[in-house]
Design an enzyme around this catalytic site. Sequence first.
Site, PDB file in Angstrom:
ATOM      1  N   SER A 244      42.708-107.455  15.426  1.00 22.42           N
ATOM      2  CA  SER A 244      42.783-109.004  14.969  1.00 22.42           C
ATOM      3  C   SER A 244      41.679-109.160  13.823  1.00 22.42           C
ATOM      4  O   SER A 244      40.450-108.287  13.504  1.00 22.42           O
ATOM      5  CB  SER A 244      41.781-109.619  16.178  1.00 22.42           C
ATOM      6  OG  SER A 244      41.593-110.926  15.956  1.00 22.42           O
TER       7      SER A 244
ATOM      8  N   CYS B   3      33.519-113.321  22.058  1.00 24.41           N
ATOM      9  CA  CYS B   3      32.941-112.624  21.159  1.00 24.41           C
ATOM     10  C   CYS B   3      31.400-112.664  20.720  1.00 24.41           C
ATOM     11  O   CYS B   3      31.226-113.913  20.129  1.00 24.41           O
ATOM     12  CB  CYS B   3      33.812-112.696  19.860  1.00 24.41           C
ATOM     13  SG  CYS B   3      33.291-112.080  18.241  1.00 24.41           S
TER      14      CYS B   3
ATOM     15  N   ASN C 120      35.653-121.463  22.770  1.00 21.77           N
ATOM     16  CA  ASN C 120      34.618-121.396  23.631  1.00 21.77           C
ATOM     17  C   ASN C 120      33.078-121.958  23.063  1.00 21.77           C
ATOM     18  O   ASN C 120      32.912-122.048  22.034  1.00 21.77           O
ATOM     19  CB  ASN C 120      34.161-119.726  23.729  1.00 21.77           C
ATOM     20  CG  ASN C 120      35.055-118.988  25.031  1.00 21.77           C
ATOM     21  OD1 ASN C 120      34.764-119.483  25.994  1.00 21.77           O
ATOM     22  ND2 ASN C 120      36.034-118.222  24.388  1.00 21.77           N
TER      23      ASN C 120
ATOM     24  N   CYS D 228      28.731-109.511  11.778  1.00 21.11           N
ATOM     25  CA  CYS D 228      29.833-109.710  11.139  1.00 21.11           C
ATOM     26  C   CYS D 228      29.363-110.684   9.665  1.00 21.11           C
ATOM     27  O   CYS D 228      28.576-111.562   9.874  1.00 21.11           O
ATOM     28  CB  CYS D 228      30.910-110.798  11.737  1.00 21.11           C
ATOM     29  SG  CYS D 228      32.629-110.874  10.793  1.00 21.11           S
TER      30      CYS D 228
ATOM     31  N   CYS E 288      38.280-104.328  24.808  1.00 20.32           N
ATOM     32  CA  CYS E 288      38.176-105.246  23.616  1.00 20.32           C
ATOM     33  C   CYS E 288      37.043-104.554  23.009  1.00 20.32           C
ATOM     34  O   CYS E 288      35.884-104.661  23.650  1.00 20.32           O
ATOM     35  CB  CYS E 288      38.097-106.549  23.873  1.00 20.32           C
ATOM     36  SG  CYS E 288      37.460-107.530  22.441  1.00 20.32           S
TER      37      CYS E 288
ATOM     38  N   CYS F 102      31.849-119.147  15.562  1.00 21.44           N
ATOM     39  CA  CYS F 102      31.609-117.887  16.373  1.00 21.44           C
ATOM     40  C   CYS F 102      30.306-117.316  16.492  1.00 21.44           C
ATOM     41  O   CYS F 102      29.355-117.438  15.481  1.00 21.44           O
ATOM     42  CB  CYS F 102      32.535-116.669  15.481  1.00 21.44           C
ATOM     43  SG  CYS F 102      32.272-115.036  15.982  1.00 21.44           S
TER      44      CYS F 102
ATOM     45  N   SER G  90      43.533-114.523  13.007  1.00 18.30           N
ATOM     46  CA  SER G  90      42.752-115.556  13.527  1.00 18.30           C
ATOM     47  C   SER G  90      42.883-116.653  12.375  1.00 18.30           C
ATOM     48  O   SER G  90      42.556-116.903  11.204  1.00 18.30           O
ATOM     49  CB  SER G  90      41.297-115.210  13.448  1.00 18.30           C
ATOM     50  OG  SER G  90      41.075-114.207  14.533  1.00 18.30           O
ATOM     51  N   LEU G  91      43.957-117.611  12.630  1.00 23.95           N
ATOM     52  CA  LEU G  91      44.404-118.623  11.843  1.00 23.95           C
ATOM     53  C   LEU G  91      43.473-120.072  11.889  1.00 23.95           C
ATOM     54  O   LEU G  91      42.673-120.488  11.161  1.00 23.95           O
ATOM     55  CB  LEU G  91      45.709-118.821  12.041  1.00 23.95           C
ATOM     56  CG  LEU G  91      46.500-120.003  10.809  1.00 23.95           C
ATOM     57  CD1 LEU G  91      46.283-119.234   9.522  1.00 23.95           C
ATOM     58  CD2 LEU G  91      47.869-120.011  11.332  1.00 23.95           C
ATOM     59  N   HIS G  92      43.286-120.442  13.093  1.00 20.05           N
ATOM     60  CA  HIS G  92      42.573-121.622  13.597  1.00 20.05           C
ATOM     61  C   HIS G  92      42.569-122.832  12.830  1.00 20.05           C
ATOM     62  O   HIS G  92      41.831-123.983  13.398  1.00 20.05           O
ATOM     63  CB  HIS G  92      41.173-120.928  13.661  1.00 20.05           C
ATOM     64  CG  HIS G  92      40.847-119.929  14.567  1.00 20.05           C
ATOM     65  ND1 HIS G  92      41.413-119.650  15.641  1.00 20.05           N
ATOM     66  CD2 HIS G  92      39.999-118.804  14.385  1.00 20.05           C
ATOM     67  CE1 HIS G  92      40.854-118.464  16.352  1.00 20.05           C
ATOM     68  NE2 HIS G  92      40.174-117.920  15.244  1.00 20.05           N
TER      69      HIS G  92
ATOM     70  N   GLY H 141      32.482-108.293  14.960  1.00 22.81           N
ATOM     71  CA  GLY H 141      32.986-107.876  13.611  1.00 22.81           C
ATOM     72  C   GLY H 141      34.253-107.904  13.143  1.00 22.81           C
ATOM     73  O   GLY H 141      35.383-108.427  13.858  1.00 22.81           O
ATOM     74  N   GLU H 142      34.522-107.860  11.897  1.00 19.60           N
ATOM     75  CA  GLU H 142      36.010-108.050  11.277  1.00 19.60           C
ATOM     76  C   GLU H 142      36.542-106.579  10.992  1.00 19.60           C
ATOM     77  O   GLU H 142      35.658-105.980   9.821  1.00 19.60           O
ATOM     78  CB  GLU H 142      35.718-108.821   9.906  1.00 19.60           C
ATOM     79  CG  GLU H 142      36.841-108.738   8.753  1.00 19.60           C
ATOM     80  CD  GLU H 142      38.107-109.171   9.711  1.00 19.60           C
ATOM     81  OE1 GLU H 142      38.361-110.154  10.445  1.00 19.60           O
ATOM     82  OE2 GLU H 142      39.044-108.245   9.566  1.00 19.60           O
TER      83      GLU H 142
ATOM     84  N   CYS I  99      32.238-117.031  10.261  1.00 18.80           N
ATOM     85  CA  CYS I  99      32.944-118.395  10.844  1.00 18.80           C
ATOM     86  C   CYS I  99      32.208-119.150  11.784  1.00 18.80           C
ATOM     87  O   CYS I  99      31.205-118.976  12.570  1.00 18.80           O
ATOM     88  CB  CYS I  99      34.273-118.006  11.789  1.00 18.80           C
ATOM     89  SG  CYS I  99      35.148-116.741  10.853  1.00 18.80           S
TER      90      CYS I  99
ATOM     91  N   GLU J 200      29.155-105.370  21.788  1.00 20.41           N
ATOM     92  CA  GLU J 200      29.701-105.809  23.007  1.00 20.41           C
ATOM     93  C   GLU J 200      31.311-105.238  23.245  1.00 20.41           C
ATOM     94  O   GLU J 200      31.590-104.910  22.063  1.00 20.41           O
ATOM     95  CB  GLU J 200      29.918-107.230  23.009  1.00 20.41           C
ATOM     96  CG  GLU J 200      28.601-107.952  22.978  1.00 20.41           C
ATOM     97  CD  GLU J 200      28.670-109.488  23.212  1.00 20.41           C
ATOM     98  OE1 GLU J 200      29.685-110.073  23.365  1.00 20.41           O
ATOM     99  OE2 GLU J 200      27.557-109.856  22.816  1.00 20.41           O
TER     100      GLU J 200
HETATM  101  N1  SAH Z   1      36.727-110.618  13.357  1.00 15.67           N
HETATM  102  C1  SAH Z   1      38.090-110.510  13.825  1.00 15.67           C
HETATM  103  C2  SAH Z   1      38.124-110.086  15.336  1.00 15.67           C
HETATM  104  C3  SAH Z   1      36.927-110.492  16.141  1.00 15.67           C
HETATM  105  S1  SAH Z   1      36.858-112.163  16.502  1.00 15.67           S
HETATM  106  C4  SAH Z   1      38.782-111.877  13.756  1.00 15.67           C
HETATM  107  O1  SAH Z   1      38.341-113.031  13.470  1.00 15.67           O
HETATM  108  O2  SAH Z   1      39.918-112.062  14.331  1.00 15.67           O
HETATM  109  C5  SAH Z   1      37.817-112.195  18.053  1.00 15.67           C
HETATM  110  C6  SAH Z   1      38.432-113.495  17.949  1.00 15.67           C
HETATM  111  O3  SAH Z   1      37.749-114.440  18.711  1.00 15.67           O
HETATM  112  C7  SAH Z   1      39.122-114.147  16.892  1.00 15.67           C
HETATM  113  O4  SAH Z   1      40.442-114.524  17.025  1.00 15.67           O
HETATM  114  C8  SAH Z   1      37.941-114.985  16.583  1.00 15.67           C
HETATM  115  O5  SAH Z   1      38.244-116.223  15.831  1.00 15.67           O
HETATM  116  C9  SAH Z   1      37.750-115.522  18.331  1.00 15.67           C
HETATM  117  N2  SAH Z   1      36.491-116.372  18.506  1.00 15.67           N
HETATM  118  C10 SAH Z   1      35.375-116.326  17.789  1.00 15.67           C
HETATM  119  N3  SAH Z   1      34.695-117.232  18.373  1.00 15.67           N
HETATM  120  C11 SAH Z   1      35.410-118.105  19.303  1.00 15.67           C
HETATM  121  C12 SAH Z   1      35.068-119.062  20.125  1.00 15.67           C
HETATM  122  N4  SAH Z   1      33.856-119.763  20.126  1.00 15.67           N
HETATM  123  N5  SAH Z   1      36.108-119.539  20.729  1.00 15.67           N
HETATM  124  C13 SAH Z   1      37.252-119.210  20.816  1.00 15.67           C
HETATM  125  N6  SAH Z   1      37.744-118.052  20.251  1.00 15.67           N
HETATM  126  C14 SAH Z   1      36.729-117.508  19.322  1.00 15.67           C
HETATM  127 FE1  SF4 Z   2      33.603-112.452  12.134  1.00  9.87          FE
HETATM  128 FE2  SF4 Z   2      35.683-112.704  13.590  1.00  9.87          FE
HETATM  129 FE3  SF4 Z   2      33.440-113.945  14.163  1.00  9.87          FE
HETATM  130 FE4  SF4 Z   2      34.723-114.702  12.091  1.00  9.87          FE
HETATM  131  S1  SF4 Z   2      35.584-114.957  14.105  1.00  9.87           S
HETATM  132  S2  SF4 Z   2      32.503-114.563  12.208  1.00  9.87           S
HETATM  133  S3  SF4 Z   2      35.548-112.854  11.325  1.00  9.87           S
HETATM  134  S4  SF4 Z   2      33.646-111.723  14.271  1.00  9.87           S
END
Ligand code: SAH
Ligand code: SF4
Length: 349
Positions: free
Chosen positions: A194, A336, A293, A115, A108, A122, A217-219, A162-163, A119, A95
Amino acid sequence: MERQDKIDIKSKTLSELQEDFVSQGLPRYKALQVYRWLHRGVSSFEEMTDQSKALREQLSQKYYISVATIEKKQVSAYDNTVKYLFSLPDGECVESVLMQYHHGYSICISTQVGCRMGCTFCATGMCGFARNLCPSEMLAQIQSAQQDQNIRISNVVLMGMGEPLDNYENVLRFLELVSSDEGMNIGMRHISLSTCGVVDKIYDLADRKLQLTLSVSLHAPNDAIRSQTMPINRKWGVDTLLKACRYYSKTTGRRISFEYAMIAGVSDSDDCARELAHKLKGTLSHVNLIPVNHVSGNGYQKSDGPRLHRFCQILNDSGITATVRRTLGADIDASCGQLRRRHREEVAE
Ligand code: SAH
Ligand code: SF4
């Protein structure tokens, strides 16, 4: 970088291509002409109309050109965000999301098919991992979107599926190619990467002193919550990650952007905000708060508006710059991995 017995020509740097040409007895200057065609986004050697038929034939025997074909496309009714599902020649899909800002177009892109980081919030993480993308496949996403919309893209964000730091060598090569003068010439200051926090690679990236923007991505503010939602935290905890981030901004002089997904009842309490403010004190940073999301199957709910604003206020009151992120393309699965996941489910039906 090889498919069948052919070589991925668009993943080669200009100097590698020049060496290749010389070693095949071809004139060195032709490599530059071919390189320019490749980075303008041609999908076949046939399109290199100023090159002789013999050369085009010779190149197509040895090399292939990566392309990303539009499989699906969704256009947001709210803004001009366009979400693409691209298919690759081996049938895998990735995507990309194209966004329009007042200063131009930003895309993007994905760096992997799936990945391995897992997480829990995600959609990509929930689908598992298929393979890494090669540099040319990252370029192809930008080129296909440009051709589809007849535009020039000025900003690139490595924030799709992906990471990026788990596909580090290919991502570094992509950065070199996309920013090259004879290629798309998108400067590092117009690129963001990211990461979920691959600490050893953050140190390596810092030492390279590239001028790109790092998003982390700290979260979550502590290991108890973060290890639950982001498995990588069991390897490198919050304090270890933040130490690497401070090293990054000290070495590069660049502000780090921290992404923080607000999950109701998990990571959005006042205590979380205070703990986060305490941990980030003195770090050159900006916090982006994002209501999580919806992804079916994980049971997470996004925080409501008042909660988001209260959280943001606590951070701001403690001297941490934080904003609630505008969500683009909220109606088109722009988060994502969601579109690919839906596509896979439809195909499986
Ligand atoms: N793997 C990398 C980059 C891809 S993810 C990373 O994790 O940073 C891109 C961004 O979308 C990251 O900040 C991720 O934490 C966030 N993301 C993934 N799923 C999400 C969701 N359901 N709601 C909000 N942000 C999300
Ligand atoms: Fe991979 Fe980023 Fe999604 Fe985590 S948030 S599973 S690192 S794509």
